[in-house]
Each structure stands twice: as structure tokens, then as C-alpha cells.
Write an enzyme that holds these catalytic residues in place. Structure first.
Site, PDB file in Angstrom:
ATOM      1  N   SER A   1       0.824  -1.196   0.000  1.00 57.64           N
ATOM      2  CA  SER A   1       0.000   0.000   0.000  1.00 57.64           C
ATOM      3  C   SER A   1       0.870   1.262   0.000  1.00 57.64           C
ATOM      4  O   SER A   1       1.629   1.491  -0.938  1.00 57.64           O
ATOM      5  CB  SER A   1      -0.940  -0.040   1.214  1.00 57.64           C
ATOM      6  OG  SER A   1      -1.903   0.973   1.167  1.00 57.64           O
TER       7      SER A   1
ATOM      8  N   HIS B   1      -2.529  -1.443  -4.138  1.00 59.87           N
ATOM      9  CA  HIS B   1      -3.987  -1.411  -4.238  1.00 59.87           C
ATOM     10  C   HIS B   1      -4.464   0.031  -4.141  1.00 59.87           C
ATOM     11  O   HIS B   1      -3.671   0.943  -3.913  1.00 59.87           O
ATOM     12  CB  HIS B   1      -4.655  -2.296  -3.176  1.00 59.87           C
ATOM     13  CG  HIS B   1      -4.424  -1.868  -1.759  1.00 59.87           C
ATOM     14  ND1 HIS B   1      -4.754  -2.654  -0.683  1.00 59.87           N
ATOM     15  CD2 HIS B   1      -3.899  -0.733  -1.215  1.00 59.87           C
ATOM     16  CE1 HIS B   1      -4.445  -2.031   0.442  1.00 59.87           C
ATOM     17  NE2 HIS B   1      -3.926  -0.867   0.139  1.00 59.87           N
TER      18      HIS B   1
END
Length: 238
Positions: free
Chosen positions: A113, A138
Site C-alpha cells: 500500500s 492497491h
């Protein structure tokens, strides 16, 4: 800000004033602080936790401190983080761009992330991953609630944040924004080699001597008894 850090560090690496700055920047008060202070003396910054405001403040302070001490020498940011707050991560990201130094990044363990975002934001050509590091990309997550007007505002901000991250990742990787949008719609996992192929990192390294600065005796080395051991920018693509 830079001038203030310069005044604090004029007495040199071993000075009490510099140790105080290091302790404040680390956010640690235990014996671990000695380890991270020693790393900081060798221009190594370690991100080894969830990215939150306190962590971002500490990392940003260290980057500013090292830039003030030597505006030309590389800074090495090691990343083992599952990600965290987007705003906190962007504070680190913007500081990486703000300092004039090259900021090399090294992934070990997990760079997920926001950890992935900071990893790929390292200076082009100086982004590294250890062989068993995993990288995960993501889209940003966040809760939405409140009145209809509140929900509309929050949704607009979420879309803005998502687009900004996609554009920055595309810039640093060479992928298109559309490709990043598709690939980050769900959790996208990369091995170190896959991350290299995708453009998230430039090199997969097994040993410290595979990093050029180690060979030259700069940056990543733990300077002790004549030995040099260990050591990772940003929106301008420097």
C-alpha cells in the site's frame, strides 16, 4: 526549517545536540533508539511500521536532518511496512521530493500500500528490493458516512486521492495511469523480480555490495574500525 536543523547539527555526529534530535526524530525511548541513531549517523532511515502521523513526522524530520548535514549525499530509506494513512504517507513523499538529495529506497519483508508507494518513489535507478521482499499495490481505502452532503464531499476527496496516487505511481514506474488503475483495483502482489519488471524497483539485490554506494564506501555503510558496511526519491524523477 533547514537552517534550524543545520544549527542543531553543527557540533558533529557525536554531539549531545545531534543525539537529542535523533532521539526526537526516532520517536523511540528504548535501547532500540541507539540502533536507529547509529543507522541515522550512516544516513539510513528505517520505516518499519504502519505509516501514521507520528511515524511520518519522525521520518520527515530525519530526511530534513540528513539533508541539512550534507545536501549532496544520498539518503537511504529502508521500507518494511504494510502501509497506512495516505496523508501521512504523502507527507513523507513530499519531503522526499523537497530535499535536494537522492533518496534511495530498499524494500525488505513487506512494502504494501503506502509502503509500495514510497518504495517506487525512490530516486530513479536507486530503488532496490531484497530477493524475498513482497510488494503489494492497491487503491486507497476509507470509510464514508454522515449526511448526503458529507458523503458527496468525502467521495469526491476519495476520488481525488485515488487519482493522485495513480498518477504518481504511473510517473515513477513508467506505466500508464489506466494500467495502474486496472492493476490497483484489487490487491496486486509482486515478487521482487516482478516488481522490477513492473517498474516499482530498479534492482533486486542479495548483498550490500551489490549497491554501488556500498562499494564506494558511501551511504549504506556502518562505519566502524575502518569498515564500511551498509544503505535508497521522487516526483521530479531525479
Amino acid at each position: 526549517m533547514i537552517e534550524s536543523f543545520s544549527r542543531l547539527t553543527q557540533a558533529g555526529p557525536g554531539s549531545p545536540r545531534r543525539a537529542t534530535v535523533q532521539a526526537a526524530a526516532s520517536g523511540l525511548g528504548s535501547a532500540d533508539d541507539q540502533v536507529f541513531s547509529r543507522l541515522l549517523e550512516n544516513r539510513i532511515v528505517f520505516l518499519g511500521s504502519v505509516v501514521e502521523d507520528a511515524v511520518a513526522n519522525a521520518i520527515s524530520a530525519k530526511l530534513l536532518l540528513l539533508a541539512a548535514e550534507d545536501p549532496a549525499a544520498d539518503i537511504y530509506l529502508y521500507i518494511n511496512s504494510p502501509g497506512g494513512s495516505v496523508s501521512a504517507g504523502m507527507a513523507i513523499y513530499d519531503t522526499m521530493q523537497y530535499v535536494g538529495n537522492d533518496v534511495a529506497t530498499v524494500a525488505l519483508g513487506l512494502a504494501g500500500s503506502m509502503g509500495q508507494f514510497l518504495l517506487c518513489a525512490g530516486t530513479a535507478g536507486k530503488r532496490y528490493a531484497l530477493p524475498h521482499a513482497r510488494i503489494m499495490m492497491h487503491q486507497p481505502h476509507g470509510g464514508i458516512g454522515g449526511t448526503a452532503a458529507d458523503i458527496s464531499i468525502q467521495a469526491e476527496q476519495m476520488l481525488y486521492t485515488k487519482r493522485t496516487l495513480q498518477e504518481r505511481i504511473a510517473f515513477h514506474t513508467g506505466q500508464t495511469v489506466e494500467q495502474i488503475e486496472t492493476d490497483s483495483d484489487r490487491d496486486r502482489w509482486f515478487t521482487a523480480e516482478e516488481a522490477k519488471e513492473y517498474g516499482l524497483v530498479d534492482h533486486v539485490v542479495v548483498r550490500a555490495d551489490q549497491v554501488p554506494s556500498v562499494v564506494s564506501g558511501a551511504g549504506m555503510g556502518l562505519r566502524r574500525a575502518g569498515r564500511t558496511g551498509f544503505g535508497p526519491g521522487g516526483g521530479s524523477g531525479r
